[in-house]
Design a protein around this motif. Structure first.
Motif, PDB file in Angstrom:
ATOM      1  N   ARG A  29      13.747  -3.930   0.916  1.00 20.13           N
ATOM      2  CA  ARG A  29      13.084  -2.625   0.869  1.00 20.13           C
ATOM      3  C   ARG A  29      11.972  -2.586  -0.173  1.00 20.13           C
ATOM      4  O   ARG A  29      11.328  -1.547  -0.361  1.00 20.13           O
ATOM      5  CB  ARG A  29      14.115  -1.517   0.577  1.00 20.13           C
ATOM      6  N   GLY A  30      11.744  -3.699  -0.870  1.00 15.82           N
ATOM      7  CA  GLY A  30      10.691  -3.740  -1.884  1.00 15.82           C
ATOM      8  C   GLY A  30       9.313  -3.910  -1.248  1.00 15.82           C
ATOM      9  O   GLY A  30       9.177  -4.045  -0.029  1.00 15.82           O
ATOM     10  N   ARG A  31       8.292  -3.896  -2.085  1.00 16.46           N
ATOM     11  CA  ARG A  31       6.912  -4.053  -1.642  1.00 16.46           C
ATOM     12  C   ARG A  31       6.397  -5.402  -2.165  1.00 16.46           C
ATOM     13  O   ARG A  31       6.743  -5.789  -3.278  1.00 16.46           O
ATOM     14  CB  ARG A  31       6.092  -2.903  -2.216  1.00 16.46           C
ATOM     15  N   TYR A  32       5.634  -6.119  -1.356  1.00 17.26           N
ATOM     16  CA  TYR A  32       5.046  -7.382  -1.812  1.00 17.26           C
ATOM     17  C   TYR A  32       3.733  -7.049  -2.507  1.00 17.26           C
ATOM     18  O   TYR A  32       2.733  -6.736  -1.851  1.00 17.26           O
ATOM     19  CB  TYR A  32       4.823  -8.307  -0.614  1.00 17.26           C
ATOM     20  N   ALA A  33       3.750  -7.097  -3.824  1.00 16.81           N
ATOM     21  CA  ALA A  33       2.606  -6.595  -4.596  1.00 16.81           C
ATOM     22  C   ALA A  33       2.577  -7.268  -5.965  1.00 16.81           C
ATOM     23  O   ALA A  33       3.576  -7.800  -6.435  1.00 16.81           O
ATOM     24  CB  ALA A  33       2.744  -5.080  -4.784  1.00 16.81           C
ATOM     25  N   PRO A  60       2.561 -11.417 -17.761  1.00 14.53           N
ATOM     26  CA  PRO A  60       1.467 -11.461 -16.783  1.00 14.53           C
ATOM     27  C   PRO A  60       1.876 -10.731 -15.496  1.00 14.53           C
ATOM     28  O   PRO A  60       3.041 -10.361 -15.311  1.00 14.53           O
ATOM     29  CB  PRO A  60       1.294 -12.961 -16.513  1.00 14.53           C
ATOM     30  N   LEU A  61       0.896 -10.574 -14.617  1.00 17.00           N
ATOM     31  CA  LEU A  61       1.163  -9.975 -13.308  1.00 17.00           C
ATOM     32  C   LEU A  61       1.468 -11.077 -12.305  1.00 17.00           C
ATOM     33  O   LEU A  61       0.736 -12.060 -12.208  1.00 17.00           O
ATOM     34  CB  LEU A  61      -0.059  -9.186 -12.839  1.00 17.00           C
ATOM     35  N   VAL A  62       2.552 -10.875 -11.570  1.00 17.62           N
ATOM     36  CA  VAL A  62       2.901 -11.860 -10.537  1.00 17.62           C
ATOM     37  C   VAL A  62       3.032 -11.126  -9.205  1.00 17.62           C
ATOM     38  O   VAL A  62       3.436  -9.960  -9.152  1.00 17.62           O
ATOM     39  CB  VAL A  62       4.219 -12.586 -10.867  1.00 17.62           C
ATOM     40  N   LYS A  63       2.676 -11.821  -8.126  1.00 17.57           N
ATOM     41  CA  LYS A  63       2.829 -11.210  -6.807  1.00 17.57           C
ATOM     42  C   LYS A  63       4.233 -11.510  -6.311  1.00 17.57           C
ATOM     43  O   LYS A  63       4.638 -12.666  -6.202  1.00 17.57           O
ATOM     44  CB  LYS A  63       1.786 -11.725  -5.826  1.00 17.57           C
ATOM     45  N   MET A  64       4.957 -10.450  -6.046  1.00 13.42           N
ATOM     46  CA  MET A  64       6.371 -10.623  -5.668  1.00 13.42           C
ATOM     47  C   MET A  64       6.865  -9.391  -4.933  1.00 13.42           C
ATOM     48  O   MET A  64       6.227  -8.333  -4.976  1.00 13.42           O
ATOM     49  CB  MET A  64       7.216 -10.849  -6.927  1.00 13.42           C
ATOM     50  N   VAL A  70      10.113 -17.276  -4.171  1.00 21.16           N
ATOM     51  CA  VAL A  70      10.992 -16.809  -3.089  1.00 21.16           C
ATOM     52  C   VAL A  70      10.281 -15.718  -2.281  1.00 21.16           C
ATOM     53  O   VAL A  70      10.361 -15.684  -1.044  1.00 21.16           O
ATOM     54  CB  VAL A  70      12.328 -16.285  -3.666  1.00 21.16           C
ATOM     55  N   SER A  71       9.552 -14.863  -2.973  1.00 20.48           N
ATOM     56  CA  SER A  71       8.807 -13.801  -2.284  1.00 20.48           C
ATOM     57  C   SER A  71       7.779 -14.414  -1.332  1.00 20.48           C
ATOM     58  O   SER A  71       7.612 -13.960  -0.188  1.00 20.48           O
ATOM     59  CB  SER A  71       8.088 -12.916  -3.312  1.00 20.48           C
TER      60      SER A  71
END
Lengths: 455, 455
Positions: free
Chosen positions: B303-307, B318-322, B348-349
């Motif tokens: 239910r999460g967002r890939y962001a 840092p910012l990671v895309k997950m 994994v994302s």
């Protein structure tokens, strides 16, 4: 840095037979007596409590007793267990001694106890029991029997010494997770429990009391048998898988121990490691020093009396000749609950009497210090019971250093401490009670010994 | 009766290299961004937090990365771990499916976490760190790093999510027994912790908050580095020893899995089992279905967002895309503390985004029911985290029964439940909170996502 060396046996090296030390004794232990008649008991006297297969093992003098296939099938879950050389501890002690340990904490219950619980559950299932009753101190035994009961489809009722029941709620939880019922002892469920509570409503319990409760329930119900986690010959027998594997693993290491160390409460862990080596000594003269490490708060072997006594507080058991503090002796609530039994296995007591083993008592504070030293050096947090063995091992290793002698020492690390972290918390916080056992407490215990002619 | 079949590897089969899935990806994952500039970060940006060897592993695309000798020396304490066929569970489910599980609970910390803590402690020691800071949820990771710190002589400061700190006092005790310091998070020790407490003095904490605290302390002290128990590529890399061994053990069994199942919190347990098999699929086309099991209370993958998002609540990373629920999302205090992270490993994302893995979410009540079913059938009490995997496995095995198909299922039983008995107590007493995650809680979390151009 840990660079422990591990010796692993292939699965087909799980022993196919238990080793029965009764076959190799220079003289048999004194008989078990009926408390009413004072005469030796026979198998029929034990039949209400145990299945015939276990009664047979109790009195057998055959050297090897075959391990049934279904028992070995379950053993395979965690056996053979590893044996390690504790090089980190050797370095920390700067000792020439070589320290090895067998590790039984890899079992699903976290201790050596399933070696016998699985066998007992099997034989009971075979002979039609549907329920087992038992006592437990620290909870290791109760967990182990609950585990075995789940696998063989038997109901399990565990009477847990109240002080441990309160100190170790998670032990109760794991028993219940396996489907067992766990009752704080003394309880209102039995005449034995009610009698204790009538005298002392705040009783913290003892193994002797919990045994009375479990025996009472088994004796009164046909489908129910009693299961004991230590003391009896057949229990010690089942534990010999530990020593049998260790002999092979020491051969892999190219060593034979000069010194064996085990902690001793009822005697099952100690015997499991020691008996197979002692058998070799008795048969072939292969020498080895054997040390039993016990708590100063319950010093059965070091300060007890070798006498006929009851195995329980309520006097429902036969009389056995053993080192005992008296069946009314209630030890202080030390954390090594598995070592709080008023007596010692008759077989181990007999060996002590024959001069084949030594014994030492340690206070729990020095034992926890030894346990933490071990955890830092070897990475495994020991249960409180084997910290007594570790203390003895460290003493021996330091003696080697002093003498400049490189002896080989082997002990059994019979369980991990993951259920016993409250004890470590108390130790680290400095709140551990660490009192010496008073002479008059001892004298009070001895005063309760039964007047058996043979004493 | 248990007749689990065990597959044991010889000690020389401990893998000599970790497997790096970055070498086999059809496309690389999105870059890690600097939160200030929005530009990809370089090794220097990470140098205050990690030793260079680990930074190198984080970005490496080499397929095999050699495991240093001293790390393998420590692995030997418990590796190779056993792989079992769960025949008791198969019988209990009356399924034609063949169920195998790898068991990591035999490690001294009781879980898979030491596979990476030992490696991280080694590289930090090599590069001169004297202290490590970290966060821990359920306490598995903190125990594992404390264990590794003791063996390599490093100080360890653990920020433990407050709800777990209170639920699991014995986890704190084992960390302290290994010599680590354990602090309830949010704490007054850090600016990040104080900021949270100022807003909510009763905060139960989260992994995101605890990470902020640990990162802050590491960033401000030259001799101190930060150590993470999941999420990052190098952590996932170290866990691949699990899957590499499992491939060999499945070969011993003459099988190859049709379905792999792992529970997923930050992703390290899941990746450890799955990546080596997935690498085969990517290289050789050897097919396998892969299922990640997560809690419905913290449903990152489902239910999460890939962001792009921060790894911590205090926005120090840092910012990671997950897949993320937003760095301000605080999950309810479910017992599977190891699965309460707001995000999911970027790797994994990425695999989820590529359609290479599936995900399912389960409520904790049904997971504990599955865990108890497993304990009765197989004799091992699982930690709350892998009960999610067991629930998924049981569902798949029952689907096999319905379809009349004998698929081979493999999962990782990543830890025993001996530290988690309060959870079982609550479940058995019917007091386990088991609420569904509300849509507006989710929406609140997403509202906190940073406005990164690349979203």
């Amino acid at each position: 840095m840990s660079d422990a060396v591990k010796y692993v046996l292939a699965e087909d090296r799980i022993p196919k037979a238990w080793y029965n030390i009764a076959a190799d004794l220079p003289q048999p232990p004194p008989p078990v007596l009926h408390p009413g008649t004072g005469q030796p008991i026979g198998p029929d006297d034990l039949a209400p409590l145990f299945p015939m297969a276990l009664i047979g093992q109790e009195v057998s003098t055959e050297r090897e007793i075959e391990i049934p296939g279904p028992v070995r099938d379950v053993y395979r879950l965690w056996r053979p267990t590893p044996l390690y050389r504790a090089r980190g501890l050797e370095r920390a002690l700067d000792t020439p001694a070589k320290i090895y340990y067998k590790y039984e904490g890899v079992s699903p219950a976290g201790s050596h106890k399933p070696n016998t619980s699985v066998a007992q559950a099997f034989y009971n299932k075979e002979e039609g029991s549907t329920r087992l009753t038992t006592e437990t101190g620290a909870g290791q035994w109760g967990s182990a029997l609950a585990f075995a009961g789940a696998l063989f489809g038997l109901e399990v009722d565990v009477y847990m010494v109240r002080v441990s029941f309160e100190q170790k709620p998670y032990r109760k939880a794991i028993m219940e997770t396996y489907g067992a019922r766990c009752v704080a002892s003394p309880s209102e469920e039995t005449a034995a429990g009610r009698a204790i509570l009538a005298k002392d409503p705040t009783s913290t319990g003892s193994l002797g009391i919990a045994i009375s409760e479990a025996v009472e329930v088994a004796a009164q119900n046909d489908d129910t048998k009693y299961s004991l986690g230590s003391v009896l010959n057949h229990v010690l027998l089942h534990q010999t898988v530990v020593g049998l594997e260790a002999i092979e693993q020491m051969e892999m290491a190219g060593e034979y121990p000069d010194i064996l160390v085990g902690c001793a409460g009822g005697g099952s862990n100690f015997s499991g490691l020691v008996f197979p080596f002692l058998g070799r000594k008795l048969r072939d003269g292969q020498d080895v020093r054997i040390i039993a490490a016990e708590p100063a708060a319950c010093p059965t072997l070091t300060r007890g009396r070798y006498a006929y006594d009851f195995g329980d507080t309520g006097h429902l058991t036969p009389l056995v000749k053993m080192y005992t503090l008296g069946s009314q002796f209630v030890p202080s609530g030390i954390h090594a609950g598995g070592l709080r039994y008023h007596g010692m296995s008759p077989m181990v007591s007999h060996l002590k009497e024959l001069g084949l083993i030594e014994a030492r008592a340690y206070r729990q504070g020095e034992c926890f210090a030894a346990g933490i030293r071990f955890a830092h050096a070897e990475g495994i947090v020991p249960a409180p019971e084997p910290t007594h063995a570790i203390k003895a091992v460290i003493d021996e290793a330091l003696a080697c250093k002093e003498e400049g002698v490189a002896r080989t020492i082997l002990f059994n690390l019979c369980g991990h401490g993951h259920f016993d972290m409250q004890a470590y918390t108390d130790y680290l916080a400095g709140t551990l009670v660490d009192e010496e056992l008073a002479e008059d407490t001892l004298a009070g215990g001895f005063a309760g010994l039964p007047p058996v002619a043979a004493q």
